[in-house]
Design a protein around this motif. Structure first.
Motif, PDB file in Angstrom:
ATOM      1  N   TRP A 113      -5.017  19.750  -7.999  1.00 29.08           N
ATOM      2  CA  TRP A 113      -4.120  18.617  -7.752  1.00 29.08           C
ATOM      3  C   TRP A 113      -3.411  18.757  -6.411  1.00 29.08           C
ATOM      4  CZ3 TRP A 113      -4.552  14.209 -10.122  1.00 29.08           C
ATOM      5  CH2 TRP A 113      -5.053  14.150 -11.417  1.00 29.08           C
ATOM      6  N   LEU A 114      -3.268  19.983  -5.903  1.00 27.00           N
ATOM      7  CA  LEU A 114      -2.673  20.178  -4.567  1.00 27.00           C
ATOM      8  C   LEU A 114      -3.558  19.549  -3.488  1.00 27.00           C
ATOM      9  CD1 LEU A 114      -1.388  23.851  -4.838  1.00 27.00           C
ATOM     10  CD2 LEU A 114      -0.003  21.777  -4.670  1.00 27.00           C
ATOM     11  N   GLU A 115      -4.873  19.640  -3.671  1.00 31.90           N
ATOM     12  CA  GLU A 115      -5.801  19.015  -2.725  1.00 31.90           C
ATOM     13  C   GLU A 115      -5.658  17.496  -2.765  1.00 31.90           C
ATOM     14  OE1 GLU A 115      -8.008  20.322  -0.413  1.00 31.90           O
ATOM     15  OE2 GLU A 115      -6.828  22.111  -0.858  1.00 31.90           O
ATOM     16  N   VAL A 116      -5.512  16.958  -3.964  1.00 34.19           N
ATOM     17  CA  VAL A 116      -5.311  15.516  -4.111  1.00 34.19           C
ATOM     18  C   VAL A 116      -4.038  15.114  -3.374  1.00 34.19           C
ATOM     19  CG1 VAL A 116      -4.884  13.645  -5.763  1.00 34.19           C
ATOM     20  CG2 VAL A 116      -6.545  15.458  -6.317  1.00 34.19           C
ATOM     21  N   ASP A 117      -2.987  15.879  -3.580  1.00 34.15           N
ATOM     22  CA  ASP A 117      -1.707  15.601  -2.933  1.00 34.15           C
ATOM     23  C   ASP A 117      -1.835  15.653  -1.411  1.00 34.15           C
ATOM     24  OD1 ASP A 117       1.094  15.007  -3.173  1.00 34.15           O
ATOM     25  OD2 ASP A 117       1.513  17.091  -2.628  1.00 34.15           O
ATOM     26  N   LYS A 118      -2.582  16.622  -0.908  1.00 35.41           N
ATOM     27  CA  LYS A 118      -2.783  16.748   0.539  1.00 35.41           C
ATOM     28  C   LYS A 118      -3.466  15.504   1.102  1.00 35.41           C
ATOM     29  CE  LYS A 118      -6.166  18.993   2.390  1.00 35.41           C
ATOM     30  NZ  LYS A 118      -7.151  19.991   2.800  1.00 35.41           N
ATOM     31  N   HIS A 119      -4.491  15.028   0.420  1.00 38.95           N
ATOM     32  CA  HIS A 119      -5.202  13.833   0.898  1.00 38.95           C
ATOM     33  C   HIS A 119      -4.319  12.586   0.798  1.00 38.95           C
ATOM     34  CE1 HIS A 119      -8.985  15.700   1.778  1.00 38.95           C
ATOM     35  NE2 HIS A 119      -9.016  16.261   0.573  1.00 38.95           N
ATOM     36  N   LEU A 120      -3.518  12.510  -0.250  1.00 39.40           N
ATOM     37  CA  LEU A 120      -2.595  11.365  -0.371  1.00 39.40           C
ATOM     38  C   LEU A 120      -1.555  11.386   0.746  1.00 39.40           C
ATOM     39  CD1 LEU A 120      -2.102  11.197  -4.226  1.00 39.40           C
ATOM     40  CD2 LEU A 120      -3.170   9.469  -2.762  1.00 39.40           C
ATOM     41  N   ASN A 121      -1.058  12.569   1.084  1.00 39.89           N
ATOM     42  CA  ASN A 121      -0.090  12.668   2.179  1.00 39.89           C
ATOM     43  C   ASN A 121      -0.723  12.258   3.510  1.00 39.89           C
ATOM     44  OD1 ASN A 121       2.164  13.448   0.714  1.00 39.89           O
ATOM     45  ND2 ASN A 121       1.647  15.615   0.834  1.00 39.89           N
ATOM     46  N   ASN A 122      -1.963  12.676   3.738  1.00 45.22           N
ATOM     47  CA  ASN A 122      -2.655  12.279   4.969  1.00 45.22           C
ATOM     48  C   ASN A 122      -2.859  10.767   5.014  1.00 45.22           C
ATOM     49  OD1 ASN A 122      -2.827  14.887   5.956  1.00 45.22           O
ATOM     50  ND2 ASN A 122      -4.857  15.249   5.116  1.00 45.22           N
ATOM     51  N   ALA A 123      -3.228  10.184   3.880  1.00 39.70           N
ATOM     52  CA  ALA A 123      -3.404   8.733   3.818  1.00 39.70           C
ATOM     53  C   ALA A 123      -2.082   8.023   4.077  1.00 39.70           C
ATOM     54  CB  ALA A 123      -3.964   8.336   2.449  1.00 39.70           C
ATOM     55  N   ARG A 124      -1.017   8.547   3.500  1.00 42.21           N
ATOM     56  CA  ARG A 124       0.307   7.943   3.686  1.00 42.21           C
ATOM     57  C   ARG A 124       0.703   7.957   5.159  1.00 42.21           C
ATOM     58  NH1 ARG A 124       5.004   9.549  -0.245  1.00 42.21           N
ATOM     59  NH2 ARG A 124       3.178  10.592  -1.013  1.00 42.21           N
ATOM     60  N   VAL A 125       0.452   9.054   5.847  1.00 46.20           N
ATOM     61  CA  VAL A 125       0.780   9.152   7.267  1.00 46.20           C
ATOM     62  C   VAL A 125       0.000   8.111   8.062  1.00 46.20           C
ATOM     63  CG1 VAL A 125       0.523  10.635   9.314  1.00 46.20           C
ATOM     64  CG2 VAL A 125       1.507  11.564   7.214  1.00 46.20           C
ATOM     65  N   MET A 126      -1.256   7.934   7.738  1.00 43.89           N
ATOM     66  CA  MET A 126      -2.075   6.956   8.462  1.00 43.89           C
ATOM     67  C   MET A 126      -1.590   5.533   8.212  1.00 43.89           C
ATOM     68  SD  MET A 126      -5.833   8.570   8.238  1.00 43.89           S
ATOM     69  CE  MET A 126      -6.192   9.989   9.269  1.00 43.89           C
ATOM     70  N   VAL A 127      -1.261   5.231   6.981  1.00 48.27           N
ATOM     71  CA  VAL A 127      -0.753   3.893   6.664  1.00 48.27           C
ATOM     72  C   VAL A 127       0.584   3.672   7.368  1.00 48.27           C
ATOM     73  CG1 VAL A 127       0.133   2.428   4.807  1.00 48.27           C
ATOM     74  CG2 VAL A 127      -2.015   3.670   4.499  1.00 48.27           C
ATOM     75  N   ASP A 128       1.464   4.661   7.300  1.00 47.54           N
ATOM     76  CA  ASP A 128       2.773   4.557   7.959  1.00 47.54           C
ATOM     77  C   ASP A 128       2.641   4.404   9.470  1.00 47.54           C
ATOM     78  OD1 ASP A 128       3.909   4.837   5.475  1.00 47.54           O
ATOM     79  OD2 ASP A 128       4.600   6.903   5.790  1.00 47.54           O
ATOM     80  N   SER A 129       1.575   4.966  10.042  1.00 48.86           N
ATOM     81  CA  SER A 129       1.359   4.911  11.487  1.00 48.86           C
ATOM     82  C   SER A 129       0.666   3.629  11.928  1.00 48.86           C
ATOM     83  CB  SER A 129       0.516   6.111  11.933  1.00 48.86           C
ATOM     84  OG  SER A 129       1.186   7.312  11.639  1.00 48.86           O
ATOM     85  N   GLY A 130       0.312   2.783  10.973  1.00 53.31           N
ATOM     86  CA  GLY A 130      -0.321   1.524  11.320  1.00 53.31           C
ATOM     87  C   GLY A 130      -1.829   1.593  11.448  1.00 53.31           C
ATOM     88  N   ILE A 131      -2.417   2.709  11.051  1.00 50.25           N
ATOM     89  CA  ILE A 131      -3.876   2.829  11.088  1.00 50.25           C
ATOM     90  C   ILE A 131      -4.401   3.034   9.662  1.00 50.25           C
ATOM     91  CG2 ILE A 131      -4.151   3.567  13.479  1.00 50.25           C
ATOM     92  CD1 ILE A 131      -4.209   6.474  12.469  1.00 50.25           C
ATOM     93  N   LEU A 158       0.823  -1.209   0.000  1.00 48.97           N
ATOM     94  CA  LEU A 158       0.000   0.000   0.000  1.00 48.97           C
ATOM     95  C   LEU A 158       0.855   1.256   0.000  1.00 48.97           C
ATOM     96  CD1 LEU A 158      -2.882   1.050   0.018  1.00 48.97           C
ATOM     97  CD2 LEU A 158      -2.883   0.828   2.501  1.00 48.97           C
ATOM     98  N   GLN A 159       1.933   1.252   0.760  1.00 47.29           N
ATOM     99  CA  GLN A 159       2.842   2.399   0.774  1.00 47.29           C
ATOM    100  C   GLN A 159       3.417   2.656  -0.621  1.00 47.29           C
ATOM    101  OE1 GLN A 159       5.333   0.835   3.896  1.00 47.29           O
ATOM    102  NE2 GLN A 159       4.533   2.291   5.406  1.00 47.29           N
ATOM    103  N   GLY A 160       3.776   1.589  -1.321  1.00 46.42           N
ATOM    104  CA  GLY A 160       4.291   1.724  -2.672  1.00 46.42           C
ATOM    105  C   GLY A 160       3.247   2.266  -3.634  1.00 46.42           C
ATOM    106  N   LEU A 161       2.018   1.777  -3.522  1.00 45.28           N
ATOM    107  CA  LEU A 161       0.942   2.274  -4.372  1.00 45.28           C
ATOM    108  C   LEU A 161       0.685   3.762  -4.145  1.00 45.28           C
ATOM    109  CD1 LEU A 161      -1.756  -0.565  -4.233  1.00 45.28           C
ATOM    110  CD2 LEU A 161      -0.608   0.307  -6.266  1.00 45.28           C
ATOM    111  N   ILE A 162       0.649   4.156  -2.886  1.00 47.61           N
ATOM    112  CA  ILE A 162       0.407   5.567  -2.569  1.00 47.61           C
ATOM    113  C   ILE A 162       1.514   6.433  -3.151  1.00 47.61           C
ATOM    114  CG2 ILE A 162       0.240   7.269  -0.706  1.00 47.61           C
ATOM    115  CD1 ILE A 162      -1.056   5.023   1.001  1.00 47.61           C
ATOM    116  N   ALA A 163       2.749   5.972  -3.038  1.00 49.21           N
ATOM    117  CA  ALA A 163       3.878   6.742  -3.582  1.00 49.21           C
ATOM    118  C   ALA A 163       3.760   6.890  -5.097  1.00 49.21           C
ATOM    119  CB  ALA A 163       5.197   6.071  -3.214  1.00 49.21           C
TER     120      ALA A 163
END
Length: 119
Positions: A68-86, A45-50
């Motif tokens: 596209w900046l809004e899309v990027d913001k949501h992707l970054n938030n998703a990445r943080v959640m995945v990286d945090s284990g949630i 999932l981390q690879g897909l998000i990247a």
């Protein structure tokens, strides 16, 4: 919106939408896996998000569309959640990003239809 920007926004939008749908499905599947397998799914999932974030960044740079900046913001938030284990909480951000990409694609498609380049 110029025709070149519309073509890029539409094509990139379709690619990013597909990736976001895949991520959303991965999050749902990941929740039902045993713990050792969840870790492997998290890395996928981390690879897909990247990859999706890279495509969104290319679209923003080439098209100049600020949404596209809004899309990027949501992707970054998703990445943080995945990286945090949630990762299950990331689905909200995938949905929000998908909504923004739909907006971009719809606007691009309308422009292309108005120009007679798409029917």
């Amino acid at each position: 919106m110029k025709t070149r920007e519309a073509i890029i926004s539409f094509s990139q939008g379709e690619k990013v939408k597909s990736g976001l749908i895949w991520c959303s499905h991965c999050v749902q599947i990941m929740q039902n896996l045993p713990m050792p397998e969840q870790q492997g799914a998290q890395r996928v999932l981390q690879g897909l998000i990247a990859m999706i974030a890279n495509e969104a960044q290319v679209a923003r740079q080439v098209s100049g569309d600020a949404v596209w900046l809004e899309v990027d913001k949501h992707l970054n938030n998703a990445r943080v959640m995945v990286d945090s284990g949630i990762g299950q909480e990331a689905d909200f951000h995938f949905t929000q990003a998908l909504s923004q990409v739909n907006r971009i694609s719809q606007r691009a498609m309308t422009h292309l239809m108005d120009e007679g380049l798409m029917s």
